[in-house]
Scaffold this motif. Structure first.
Motif, PDB file in Angstrom:
ATOM      1  N   PHE A   1       0.692  -1.280  -0.002  1.00  0.00           N
ATOM      2  CA  PHE A   1       0.149   0.010  -0.213  1.00  0.00           C
ATOM      3  C   PHE A   1       0.862   1.233   0.044  1.00  0.00           C
TER       4      PHE A   1
ATOM      5  N   GLU B   1      -6.322   1.989  -3.652  1.00  0.00           N
ATOM      6  CA  GLU B   1      -5.120   0.928  -3.854  1.00  0.00           C
ATOM      7  C   GLU B   1      -5.361  -0.343  -3.523  1.00  0.00           C
ATOM      8  N   TRP B   2      -6.459  -0.588  -2.310  1.00  0.00           N
ATOM      9  CA  TRP B   2      -6.780  -1.806  -1.931  1.00  0.00           C
ATOM     10  C   TRP B   2      -7.590  -2.424  -3.045  1.00  0.00           C
TER      11      TRP B   2
ATOM     12  N   LEU C   1      -5.892   5.008  -0.093  1.00  0.00           N
ATOM     13  CA  LEU C   1      -5.572   3.546   0.542  1.00  0.00           C
ATOM     14  C   LEU C   1      -6.758   2.534  -0.153  1.00  0.00           C
TER      15      LEU C   1
END
Length: 109
Positions: free
Chosen positions: A47, A71-72, A68
Protein backbone atom coordinates in the motif's frame (compact mmCIF):
# COMPACT_ATOMS: atom_id res chain seq x y z
CA UNK A 1 -12.21 -17.86 17.56
CA UNK A 2 -8.44 -17.44 17.44
CA UNK A 3 -6.79 -14.04 17.17
CA UNK A 4 -3.25 -13.31 15.99
CA UNK A 5 -1.39 -10.14 16.85
CA UNK A 6 2.24 -9.12 16.95
CA UNK A 7 2.75 -9.01 20.72
CA UNK A 8 3.18 -5.25 20.76
CA UNK A 9 3.00 -3.94 24.32
CA UNK A 10 -0.41 -2.38 23.66
CA UNK A 11 -1.72 -5.77 22.51
CA UNK A 12 -0.47 -7.63 25.57
CA UNK A 13 -1.69 -5.17 28.21
CA UNK A 14 -3.73 -6.74 31.01
CA UNK A 15 -6.86 -4.93 29.87
CA UNK A 16 -6.54 -6.38 26.35
CA UNK A 17 -5.80 -9.88 27.64
CA UNK A 18 -8.79 -9.66 30.01
CA UNK A 19 -11.02 -8.40 27.18
CA UNK A 20 -10.06 -11.30 24.91
CA UNK A 21 -10.37 -13.86 27.71
CA UNK A 22 -13.82 -12.55 28.73
CA UNK A 23 -14.97 -13.13 25.16
CA UNK A 24 -13.40 -16.60 24.87
CA UNK A 25 -10.98 -15.47 22.19
CA UNK A 26 -7.80 -17.49 22.16
CA UNK A 27 -4.58 -15.84 21.04
CA UNK A 28 -2.21 -17.60 18.71
CA UNK A 29 1.25 -17.74 20.28
CA UNK A 30 3.46 -15.47 18.20
CA UNK A 31 7.01 -14.20 18.56
CA UNK A 32 7.38 -10.52 19.38
CA UNK A 33 8.77 -8.15 16.78
CA UNK A 34 8.34 -10.52 13.84
CA UNK A 35 7.00 -8.53 10.89
CA UNK A 36 8.55 -11.07 8.54
CA UNK A 37 6.04 -13.62 9.85
CA UNK A 38 3.03 -11.39 9.32
CA UNK A 39 1.82 -11.11 5.72
CA UNK A 40 -0.29 -8.03 6.54
CA UNK A 41 2.92 -6.08 7.15
CA UNK A 42 3.90 -6.78 3.55
CA UNK A 43 0.44 -5.78 2.36
CA UNK A 44 0.83 -2.46 4.23
CA UNK A 45 4.24 -2.04 2.60
CA UNK A 46 2.65 -2.63 -0.80
CA UNK A 47 0.00 0.00 0.00
CA UNK A 48 2.67 2.45 1.08
CA UNK A 49 4.75 2.02 -2.07
CA UNK A 50 1.72 2.33 -4.35
CA UNK A 51 0.34 5.43 -2.61
CA UNK A 52 3.79 7.07 -2.67
CA UNK A 53 4.12 6.27 -6.37
CA UNK A 54 0.96 8.21 -7.17
CA UNK A 55 1.23 11.34 -9.28
CA UNK A 56 -0.10 13.57 -6.47
CA UNK A 57 0.67 12.54 -2.88
CA UNK A 58 -2.18 12.73 -0.35
CA UNK A 59 -2.18 16.07 1.48
CA UNK A 60 -4.43 15.15 4.39
CA UNK A 61 -6.02 12.19 6.16
CA UNK A 62 -9.10 12.21 3.93
CA UNK A 63 -6.99 12.02 0.77
CA UNK A 64 -4.78 9.33 2.30
CA UNK A 65 -7.84 7.26 3.21
CA UNK A 66 -9.14 7.64 -0.34
CA UNK A 67 -5.78 6.63 -1.82
CA UNK A 68 -5.62 3.56 0.42
CA UNK A 69 -9.14 2.48 -0.50
CA UNK A 70 -8.31 2.93 -4.17
CA UNK A 71 -5.08 0.94 -3.88
CA UNK A 72 -6.85 -1.79 -1.90
CA UNK A 73 -9.10 -2.27 -4.91
CA UNK A 74 -6.03 -2.46 -7.16
CA UNK A 75 -4.31 -5.25 -5.25
CA UNK A 76 -5.13 -8.53 -6.90
CA UNK A 77 -6.33 -11.58 -5.04
CA UNK A 78 -3.27 -13.35 -6.43
CA UNK A 79 -0.93 -10.85 -4.75
CA UNK A 80 -2.66 -11.43 -1.40
CA UNK A 81 -2.68 -15.20 -1.93
CA UNK A 82 1.05 -15.08 -2.68
CA UNK A 83 1.65 -13.38 0.68
CA UNK A 84 -0.32 -16.04 2.53
CA UNK A 85 1.29 -18.87 0.57
CA UNK A 86 4.73 -17.54 1.48
CA UNK A 87 4.20 -18.40 5.16
CA UNK A 88 5.93 -21.79 4.98
CA UNK A 89 9.03 -20.15 3.46
CA UNK A 90 8.88 -17.34 6.02
CA UNK A 91 8.69 -19.74 8.96
CA UNK A 92 11.53 -21.83 7.57
CA UNK A 93 13.65 -18.72 7.08
CA UNK A 94 13.04 -17.57 10.68
CA UNK A 95 13.93 -21.04 11.99
CA UNK A 96 17.10 -21.08 9.86
CA UNK A 97 18.00 -17.63 11.17
CA UNK A 98 17.43 -18.83 14.75
CA UNK A 99 14.82 -16.13 15.19
CA UNK A 100 16.95 -13.42 13.64
CA UNK A 101 16.22 -11.22 10.66
CA UNK A 102 15.36 -12.78 7.34
CA UNK A 103 15.17 -11.50 3.79
CA UNK A 104 11.42 -11.05 4.37
CA UNK A 105 12.09 -8.68 7.26
CA UNK A 106 14.62 -6.77 5.19
CA UNK A 107 12.04 -6.21 2.44
CA UNK A 108 10.02 -4.12 4.90
CA UNK A 109 12.83 -1.80 5.94
Amino acid sequence: MTFQHDNATSHTAHSVCDFLQDRNVSVLPWPAKSPDLNPIEHAWDLFDRRVRAGAIPPRNVRELAGALVEEWGNISQQELANLVQSMRRRCTAVLNAAGGHTRYWLLLF
